[in-house]
Motif scaffolding. Structure first.
Motif, PDB file in Angstrom:
ATOM      1  N   SER A  46       0.840  -1.186   0.000  1.00 44.34           N
ATOM      2  CA  SER A  46       0.000   0.000   0.000  1.00 44.34           C
ATOM      3  C   SER A  46       0.878   1.239   0.000  1.00 44.34           C
ATOM      4  CB  SER A  46      -0.894   0.016   1.238  1.00 44.34           C
ATOM      5  OG  SER A  46      -0.129   0.270   2.396  1.00 44.34           O
ATOM      6  N   ALA A  47       0.246   2.388  -0.175  1.00 47.61           N
ATOM      7  CA  ALA A  47       0.985   3.640  -0.066  1.00 47.61           C
ATOM      8  C   ALA A  47       1.533   3.770   1.347  1.00 47.61           C
ATOM      9  CB  ALA A  47       0.055   4.811  -0.379  1.00 47.61           C
ATOM     10  N   VAL A  48       2.784   4.159   1.457  1.00 51.04           N
ATOM     11  CA  VAL A  48       3.414   4.253   2.768  1.00 51.04           C
ATOM     12  C   VAL A  48       2.720   5.323   3.592  1.00 51.04           C
ATOM     13  CG1 VAL A  48       5.561   4.795   3.969  1.00 51.04           C
ATOM     14  CG2 VAL A  48       5.620   3.487   1.850  1.00 51.04           C
ATOM     15  N   HIS A  49       2.492   5.033   4.878  1.00 56.82           N
ATOM     16  CA  HIS A  49       1.917   6.035   5.760  1.00 56.82           C
ATOM     17  C   HIS A  49       2.837   7.246   5.804  1.00 56.82           C
ATOM     18  CE1 HIS A  49      -0.686   2.778   6.900  1.00 56.82           C
ATOM     19  NE2 HIS A  49      -1.349   3.551   7.726  1.00 56.82           N
ATOM     20  N   ASN A  50       2.246   8.390   6.101  1.00 53.95           N
ATOM     21  CA  ASN A  50       3.002   9.638   6.080  1.00 53.95           C
ATOM     22  C   ASN A  50       4.306   9.491   6.843  1.00 53.95           C
ATOM     23  OD1 ASN A  50       0.921  11.495   4.828  1.00 53.95           O
ATOM     24  ND2 ASN A  50      -0.244  10.593   6.497  1.00 53.95           N
ATOM     25  N   GLY A  51       5.414   9.620   6.151  1.00 50.74           N
ATOM     26  CA  GLY A  51       6.708   9.409   6.767  1.00 50.74           C
ATOM     27  C   GLY A  51       7.087  10.522   7.729  1.00 50.74           C
ATOM     28  N   ARG A  52       7.978  10.204   8.647  1.00 51.56           N
ATOM     29  CA  ARG A  52       8.498  11.170   9.612  1.00 51.56           C
ATOM     30  C   ARG A  52      10.005  11.041   9.580  1.00 51.56           C
ATOM     31  NH1 ARG A  52       8.209  13.893  13.284  1.00 51.56           N
ATOM     32  NH2 ARG A  52       7.294  13.166  15.213  1.00 51.56           N
ATOM     33  N   PRO A  53      10.706  11.907   8.834  1.00 48.14           N
ATOM     34  CA  PRO A  53      12.165  11.783   8.758  1.00 48.14           C
ATOM     35  C   PRO A  53      12.835  11.765  10.125  1.00 48.14           C
ATOM     36  CG  PRO A  53      11.369  13.368   7.141  1.00 48.14           C
ATOM     37  CD  PRO A  53      10.186  13.007   7.998  1.00 48.14           C
ATOM     38  N   GLY A  54      12.238  12.440  11.112  1.00 50.66           N
ATOM     39  CA  GLY A  54      12.837  12.479  12.440  1.00 50.66           C
ATOM     40  C   GLY A  54      12.548  11.265  13.290  1.00 50.66           C
ATOM     41  N   VAL A  55      11.746  10.318  12.783  1.00 49.50           N
ATOM     42  CA  VAL A  55      11.395   9.113  13.547  1.00 49.50           C
ATOM     43  C   VAL A  55      11.768   7.899  12.701  1.00 49.50           C
ATOM     44  CG1 VAL A  55       9.565   7.863  14.757  1.00 49.50           C
ATOM     45  CG2 VAL A  55       9.491  10.359  14.635  1.00 49.50           C
ATOM     46  N   PRO A  56      12.950   7.316  12.909  1.00 48.53           N
ATOM     47  CA  PRO A  56      13.425   6.239  12.033  1.00 48.53           C
ATOM     48  C   PRO A  56      12.493   5.034  11.967  1.00 48.53           C
ATOM     49  CG  PRO A  56      15.223   7.091  13.386  1.00 48.53           C
ATOM     50  CD  PRO A  56      13.966   7.716  13.908  1.00 48.53           C
ATOM     51  N   GLN A  57      11.761   4.733  13.043  1.00 54.02           N
ATOM     52  CA  GLN A  57      10.919   3.534  13.070  1.00 54.02           C
ATOM     53  C   GLN A  57       9.451   3.838  12.780  1.00 54.02           C
ATOM     54  OE1 GLN A  57      12.084   2.346  17.071  1.00 54.02           O
ATOM     55  NE2 GLN A  57      13.210   0.621  16.239  1.00 54.02           N
ATOM     56  N   PHE A  58       9.172   4.972  12.153  1.00 49.11           N
ATOM     57  CA  PHE A  58       7.793   5.428  12.008  1.00 49.11           C
ATOM     58  C   PHE A  58       6.918   4.415  11.280  1.00 49.11           C
ATOM     59  CE2 PHE A  58       4.400   8.090  10.158  1.00 49.11           C
ATOM     60  CZ  PHE A  58       3.955   8.715  11.309  1.00 49.11           C
ATOM     61  N   ASN A  59       7.445   3.752  10.263  1.00 45.96           N
ATOM     62  CA  ASN A  59       6.634   2.845   9.443  1.00 45.96           C
ATOM     63  C   ASN A  59       6.737   1.390   9.872  1.00 45.96           C
ATOM     64  OD1 ASN A  59       5.428   4.693   7.561  1.00 45.96           O
ATOM     65  ND2 ASN A  59       7.450   4.967   6.659  1.00 45.96           N
ATOM     66  N   PHE A  60       7.281   1.137  11.051  1.00 46.58           N
ATOM     67  CA  PHE A  60       7.417  -0.245  11.488  1.00 46.58           C
ATOM     68  C   PHE A  60       6.260  -0.621  12.417  1.00 46.58           C
ATOM     69  CE2 PHE A  60       9.732  -3.867  13.520  1.00 46.58           C
ATOM     70  CZ  PHE A  60       9.932  -4.583  12.351  1.00 46.58           C
ATOM     71  N   ILE A  61       6.268  -1.882  12.876  1.00 50.83           N
ATOM     72  CA  ILE A  61       5.219  -2.415  13.745  1.00 50.83           C
ATOM     73  C   ILE A  61       5.159  -1.626  15.057  1.00 50.83           C
ATOM     74  CG2 ILE A  61       4.501  -4.435  15.073  1.00 50.83           C
ATOM     75  CD1 ILE A  61       4.178  -5.049  12.202  1.00 50.83           C
ATOM     76  N   HIS A  62       3.946  -1.241  15.448  1.00 49.02           N
ATOM     77  CA  HIS A  62       3.726  -0.600  16.739  1.00 49.02           C
ATOM     78  C   HIS A  62       2.463  -1.181  17.377  1.00 49.02           C
ATOM     79  CE1 HIS A  62       6.535   2.447  15.217  1.00 49.02           C
ATOM     80  NE2 HIS A  62       6.665   2.852  16.462  1.00 49.02           N
ATOM     81  N   ALA A  63       2.423  -1.159  18.695  1.00 45.88           N
ATOM     82  CA  ALA A  63       1.226  -1.543  19.435  1.00 45.88           C
ATOM     83  C   ALA A  63       1.261  -0.824  20.774  1.00 45.88           C
ATOM     84  CB  ALA A  63       1.154  -3.057  19.639  1.00 45.88           C
ATOM     85  N   LEU A  64       0.102  -0.643  21.356  1.00 49.36           N
ATOM     86  CA  LEU A  64      -0.018   0.053  22.632  1.00 49.36           C
ATOM     87  C   LEU A  64      -0.623  -0.906  23.644  1.00 49.36           C
ATOM     88  CD1 LEU A  64       0.094   2.775  24.223  1.00 49.36           C
ATOM     89  CD2 LEU A  64      -2.242   3.183  23.417  1.00 49.36           C
ATOM     90  N   LEU A  65       0.111  -1.195  24.712  1.00 48.01           N
ATOM     91  CA  LEU A  65      -0.401  -2.076  25.756  1.00 48.01           C
ATOM     92  C   LEU A  65      -1.347  -1.310  26.679  1.00 48.01           C
ATOM     93  CD1 LEU A  65       2.821  -4.110  26.654  1.00 48.01           C
ATOM     94  CD2 LEU A  65       1.018  -4.663  25.008  1.00 48.01           C
ATOM     95  N   GLY A  66      -2.064  -2.060  27.504  1.00 47.29           N
ATOM     96  CA  GLY A  66      -3.083  -1.459  28.348  1.00 47.29           C
ATOM     97  C   GLY A  66      -2.546  -0.395  29.280  1.00 47.29           C
ATOM     98  N   ARG A  67      -1.382  -0.647  29.895  1.00 50.07           N
ATOM     99  CA  ARG A  67      -0.823   0.333  30.817  1.00 50.07           C
ATOM    100  C   ARG A  67      -0.448   1.613  30.083  1.00 50.07           C
ATOM    101  NH1 ARG A  67      -0.937   3.069  35.297  1.00 50.07           N
ATOM    102  NH2 ARG A  67       1.108   3.709  36.080  1.00 50.07           N
ATOM    103  N   GLY A  68       0.126   1.470  28.894  1.00 47.60           N
ATOM    104  CA  GLY A  68       0.447   2.655  28.111  1.00 47.60           C
ATOM    105  C   GLY A  68      -0.796   3.438  27.740  1.00 47.60           C
ATOM    106  N   GLY A  69      -1.879   2.727  27.396  1.00 45.01           N
ATOM    107  CA  GLY A  69      -3.132   3.403  27.085  1.00 45.01           C
ATOM    108  C   GLY A  69      -3.677   4.168  28.272  1.00 45.01           C
TER     109      GLY A  69
END
Length: 296
Positions: A46-69
């Motif tokens: 798919s089209a890459v999500h809006n990139g963030r040059p200042g965030v090297p891992q911007f387009n990689f796997i992310h998830a938010l656990l319950g405590r973080g939420g």
């Protein structure tokens, strides 16, 4: 300095103790992913999500656990998680909706979909979304805060010091940040560095006479590549009931792959490897990446 997840939370928290908070962001303002997803192909990237040059891992796997939420709800008011879900994020039960596969074909799914968690254990939820949506939801809430001003395209180029000398001939205090492209100064009673791995604060302090802190580097020998996909209806049917699939190899093989369902009908695929040389790392070129993934 910096409006990644750490910088967004820091600005929101500081606004409860300061009359005015100015956040400096080197990148242009990122946009939230469209409600329909970013994918432009069927069973293809798919089209890459809006990139963030200042965030090297911007387009990689992310998830938010319950405590973080819970922390983000506490920081931004009780709206963060509800807005994340309304924008397309998914609440995933780790016990029933995550499959772990170890070739040559053993699948570990902790419990059948829809079943209760193991006796004595609470549900283990995580919020599945792209980094663009996780960060964009926090950014939208921060920008509603009347005490916070976010200046996009503002690259910090140094620290502004007081003219008074302290011990050892060093400046007595930091009084703000100088900006690239003219040297304008943003004055501040407190400067917080949230620029992550790209920080230059230690160099700026050392140039002003402070001893640079020691730096330890541990090279884990890990490399990874990610792509966004829109799956065909047939492929989506095979993933029904599974929101994340983890395929990992047993030693001495060092490859792994993750397929994560995110907002808008997209899937985020991440592949990686580790080792003392680059032979176990995934290639970045698309033509070589597919055979590498099929090998897993």
């Amino acid at each position: 300095m910096g409006t990644g997840m750490g910088g967004l939370v820091a600005a929101q928290r500081l606004s409860k103790h300061f009359d005015e908070v100015v956040s400096l962001e080197r990148d242009a303002r990122p946009q939230l992913p469209p409600a329909g997803g970013n994918a432009a192909a069927v069973d293809g990237p798919s089209a890459v999500h809006n990139g963030r040059p200042g965030v090297p891992q911007f387009n990689f796997i992310h998830a938010l656990l319950g405590r973080g939420g819970a922390i983000l709800d506490d920081s931004f008011g009780p709206d963060y998680r509800s807005q994340l879900l309304a924008a397309g994020g998914r609440l995933v039960d780790w016990f029933t909706e995550v499959s772990i596969v170890v070739p040559p074909g053993t699948t570990f799914l902790r419990n059948p979909p829809g079943s209760a968690p193991p006796p004595g254990l609470p549900p283990m939820g995580m919020y599945s979304a792209s980094r663009a949506l996780l960060e964009g939801t926090a950014r939208k809430l921060l920008e509603r805060n009347p005490r916070v001003t976010v200046r996009y395209g503002a690259r910090a180029d140094g620290l502004a010091f007081s003219p008074d000398e302290g011990t050892g001939g060093r400046p007595a205090a930091v009084e703000g940040v100088t900006l690239a492209g003219g040297g304008a100064v943003v004055g501040a009673d407190l400067v917080v560095d949230c620029s992550g791995r790209n920080t230059r604060v230690a160099d700026w302090l050392a140039a002003a006479g402070w001893e640079a802190p020691p730096v330890s580097v541990v090279d884990a020998g890990v490399g990874y590549v990610s792509r966004h996909f829109r799956l065909s209806p047939e492929s989506q049917h095979r993933m029904e009931g599974t929101h994340a699939l983890v395929a990992t190899s047993m030693y001495p093989h060092t490859q792994l792959a993750v397929i994560q369902r995110i907002e808008g009908g997209d899937f985020l695929v991440g592949v990686g490897g580790y080792g003392e040389d680059e032979s176990g790392l995934p290639p970045h070129d698309d033509s070589a990446l597919l055979p590498w993934v099929q090998h897993i």
